[in-house]
Design a protein around this motif. Structure first.
Motif, PDB file in Angstrom:
ATOM      1  N   ASP A 135     -10.186 -24.894 -65.319  1.00 23.45           N
ATOM      2  CA  ASP A 135     -10.458 -26.125 -66.058  1.00 23.45           C
ATOM      3  C   ASP A 135      -9.202 -26.980 -66.219  1.00 23.45           C
ATOM      4  O   ASP A 135      -8.071 -26.482 -66.146  1.00 23.45           O
ATOM      5  CB  ASP A 135     -10.954 -25.789 -67.470  1.00 23.45           C
ATOM      6  CG  ASP A 135     -12.420 -25.393 -67.496  1.00 23.45           C
ATOM      7  OD1 ASP A 135     -12.984 -25.091 -66.424  1.00 23.45           O
ATOM      8  OD2 ASP A 135     -12.994 -25.374 -68.589  1.00 23.45           O
ATOM      9  N   ASP A 136      -9.449 -28.252 -66.502  1.00 17.52           N
ATOM     10  CA  ASP A 136      -8.451 -29.211 -67.018  1.00 17.52           C
ATOM     11  C   ASP A 136      -7.497 -29.762 -65.972  1.00 17.52           C
ATOM     12  O   ASP A 136      -6.542 -30.453 -66.324  1.00 17.52           O
ATOM     13  CB  ASP A 136      -7.632 -28.625 -68.183  1.00 17.52           C
ATOM     14  CG  ASP A 136      -8.486 -28.345 -69.407  1.00 17.52           C
ATOM     15  OD1 ASP A 136      -9.705 -28.560 -69.327  1.00 17.52           O
ATOM     16  OD2 ASP A 136      -7.930 -27.912 -70.425  1.00 17.52           O
ATOM     17  N   HIS A 190     -15.820 -31.927 -65.515  1.00 19.48           N
ATOM     18  CA  HIS A 190     -15.333 -31.504 -66.843  1.00 19.48           C
ATOM     19  C   HIS A 190     -15.066 -32.727 -67.725  1.00 19.48           C
ATOM     20  O   HIS A 190     -14.140 -32.724 -68.521  1.00 19.48           O
ATOM     21  CB  HIS A 190     -14.074 -30.646 -66.663  1.00 19.48           C
ATOM     22  CG  HIS A 190     -13.648 -29.881 -67.883  1.00 19.48           C
ATOM     23  ND1 HIS A 190     -14.528 -29.289 -68.759  1.00 19.48           N
ATOM     24  CD2 HIS A 190     -12.416 -29.587 -68.388  1.00 19.48           C
ATOM     25  CE1 HIS A 190     -13.862 -28.676 -69.725  1.00 19.48           C
ATOM     26  NE2 HIS A 190     -12.579 -28.858 -69.531  1.00 19.48           N
ATOM     27  N   HIS A 199     -11.810 -35.725 -71.334  1.00 19.47           N
ATOM     28  CA  HIS A 199     -11.569 -34.472 -72.056  1.00 19.47           C
ATOM     29  C   HIS A 199     -11.250 -34.767 -73.520  1.00 19.47           C
ATOM     30  O   HIS A 199     -10.295 -34.232 -74.104  1.00 19.47           O
ATOM     31  CB  HIS A 199     -10.415 -33.691 -71.407  1.00 19.47           C
ATOM     32  CG  HIS A 199     -10.480 -32.215 -71.694  1.00 19.47           C
ATOM     33  ND1 HIS A 199     -10.081 -31.673 -72.874  1.00 19.47           N
ATOM     34  CD2 HIS A 199     -10.916 -31.177 -70.948  1.00 19.47           C
ATOM     35  CE1 HIS A 199     -10.252 -30.357 -72.847  1.00 19.47           C
ATOM     36  NE2 HIS A 199     -10.776 -30.034 -71.683  1.00 19.47           N
ATOM     37  N   PRO A 257     -15.622 -30.427 -72.684  1.00 17.82           N
ATOM     38  CA  PRO A 257     -14.283 -30.144 -73.178  1.00 17.82           C
ATOM     39  C   PRO A 257     -14.341 -29.141 -74.333  1.00 17.82           C
ATOM     40  O   PRO A 257     -15.129 -29.318 -75.261  1.00 17.82           O
ATOM     41  CB  PRO A 257     -13.788 -31.500 -73.684  1.00 17.82           C
ATOM     42  CG  PRO A 257     -14.619 -32.498 -72.956  1.00 17.82           C
ATOM     43  CD  PRO A 257     -15.950 -31.855 -72.696  1.00 17.82           C
ATOM     44  N   VAL A 258     -13.544 -28.098 -74.234  1.00 13.94           N
ATOM     45  CA  VAL A 258     -13.473 -27.031 -75.233  1.00 13.94           C
ATOM     46  C   VAL A 258     -14.825 -26.329 -75.422  1.00 13.94           C
ATOM     47  O   VAL A 258     -14.985 -25.494 -76.313  1.00 13.94           O
ATOM     48  CB  VAL A 258     -12.924 -27.526 -76.606  1.00 13.94           C
ATOM     49  CG1 VAL A 258     -12.269 -26.384 -77.373  1.00 13.94           C
ATOM     50  CG2 VAL A 258     -11.911 -28.643 -76.441  1.00 13.94           C
ATOM     51  N   ARG A 294      -2.697 -27.536 -68.463  1.00  9.57           N
ATOM     52  CA  ARG A 294      -2.307 -27.099 -69.812  1.00  9.57           C
ATOM     53  C   ARG A 294      -2.042 -25.604 -69.912  1.00  9.57           C
ATOM     54  O   ARG A 294      -2.280 -24.990 -70.949  1.00  9.57           O
ATOM     55  CB  ARG A 294      -3.391 -27.470 -70.831  1.00  9.57           C
ATOM     56  CG  ARG A 294      -3.694 -28.937 -70.939  1.00  9.57           C
ATOM     57  CD  ARG A 294      -4.587 -29.245 -72.126  1.00  9.57           C
ATOM     58  NE  ARG A 294      -5.855 -28.543 -72.113  1.00  9.57           N
ATOM     59  CZ  ARG A 294      -6.197 -27.620 -72.982  1.00  9.57           C
ATOM     60  NH1 ARG A 294      -5.369 -27.256 -73.926  1.00  9.57           N
ATOM     61  NH2 ARG A 294      -7.375 -27.052 -72.916  1.00  9.57           N
TER      62      ARG A 294
HETATM   63 ZN   LIG Z   1     -11.029 -28.243 -70.761  1.00  6.63          ZN
END
Ligand SMILES: [Zn+2]
Length: 286
Positions: A76-77, A127, A131, A168-169, A225
């Motif tokens: 992810d991200d 995603h 975000h 997200p999350v 991240r």
């Molecule tokens: Zn994420």
């Protein structure tokens, strides 16, 4: 016990709103129990929004019921200028395929990385565009924008429209599932997560992931991240080779999520894995 979903909560809230309206019109109602029921309904809905793997807000992919010796890795991200190329190299070394859940805005900044991942046979998934930590508070129109902008860009860069979406999350709301259904997108959570954005200890992450060495696992990692270890290196640099070797030693093939889903055996029961070993105390997001 009958299955409850978000619509039932809204129906309950509407019914209770009716009761309150009757009260306001001068009819006899018991306001305290009605307010308590509304508060309970709202609390249940809030809990569902904050529960990344709950089915209360719509279908969710967690561990896939399969007889094939396959595991899906998901990142992810990203894309991330530093980490994504390193991950692509490690995956190539182990003849592994993965799914990259890309943030639209980041994909626009580094389109060459999305093209490289897709060109190497990995799947590119959605995603969201920004975000945003407020994603679960967005209304239908803003959610549609987040999904569609990203979908269009990633389809353009990779040559194939994403088939899965991850919030997200992992926080959702009741408007998300209908939007995904309209777009034939599946909602993907995970069966095991590394907490590799929060935990700076590669050994602890590797121990956590050692529980994911099972057919049908959907493993959540991050190319964006990534936490840094004591030497200042992204934790995945140490953890990912260990994980790939562990999977290989168990005879588990590493595939992208659509491939794992294609081997889904509907005859098998649902295979949810309870989440254990919570992350260290989170720092503020971004
Ligand atoms: Zn994420």
């Amino acid at each position: 016990m009958p299955r409850l979903d978000a619509r039932h909560v809204f129906q309950a809230v509407n019914a209770l709103d009716g009761l309150l309206a009757a009260g306001a019109a001068g009819h006899a109602v018991a306001p305290v129990p009605a307010l308590a029921a509304i508060a309970a309904s709202q609390a249940a809905l809030t809990a569902a929004c904050l529960c990344p793997r709950c089915r209360f807000l719509g279908p969710v992919i967690t561990r896939v019921a399969t007889t094939k010796p396959e595991v899906a890795l998901t990142f992810d991200d990203g894309p991330d200028e530093a980490m994504t190329p390193r991950i692509l190299a490690l995956l190539a070394e182990h003849d592994a395929r993965a799914s990259f859940f890309c943030i639209g805005r980041r994909a626009r900044q580094a389109p060459q990385l999305v093209r490289a991942a897709a060109g190497a046979g990995h799947s590119i998934e959605n995603h969201s565009w920004d975000h945003s930590p407020r994603f679960a508070l967005f209304g239908s129109r803003r959610l549609a924008h987040e999904i569609d902008e990203t979908q269009d860009l990633l389809a353009d860069l990779s040559g194939q429209a994403p088939s899965c979406f991850r919030a997200p999350v992992g926080f959702r709301n009741p408007w998300l599932a209908p939007l995904l259904a309209e777009r034939a997108l599946r909602y993907a959570a995970w069966s095991h997560r590394a907490f590799d954005t929060l935990d700076p200890a590669p050994a602890r992450i590797a121990r956590r992931l050692s529980r994911a060495l099972m057919p049908g696992a959907v493993i959540l990692l991050h190319d964006g991240r990534n936490a840094r270890d004591a030497a200042g290196r992204p934790v995945l640099e140490t953890v990912l080779p260990t994980l790939l070797r562990g999977l290989q030693a168990r005879g588990l093939r590493v595939v992208d999520l659509p491939t794992l889903l294609a081997g889904h055996d509907r005859a098998l029961p649902s295979q949810d894995v309870p989440e254990r070993d919570a992350a260290p105390a989170p720092r503020a997001f971004r």
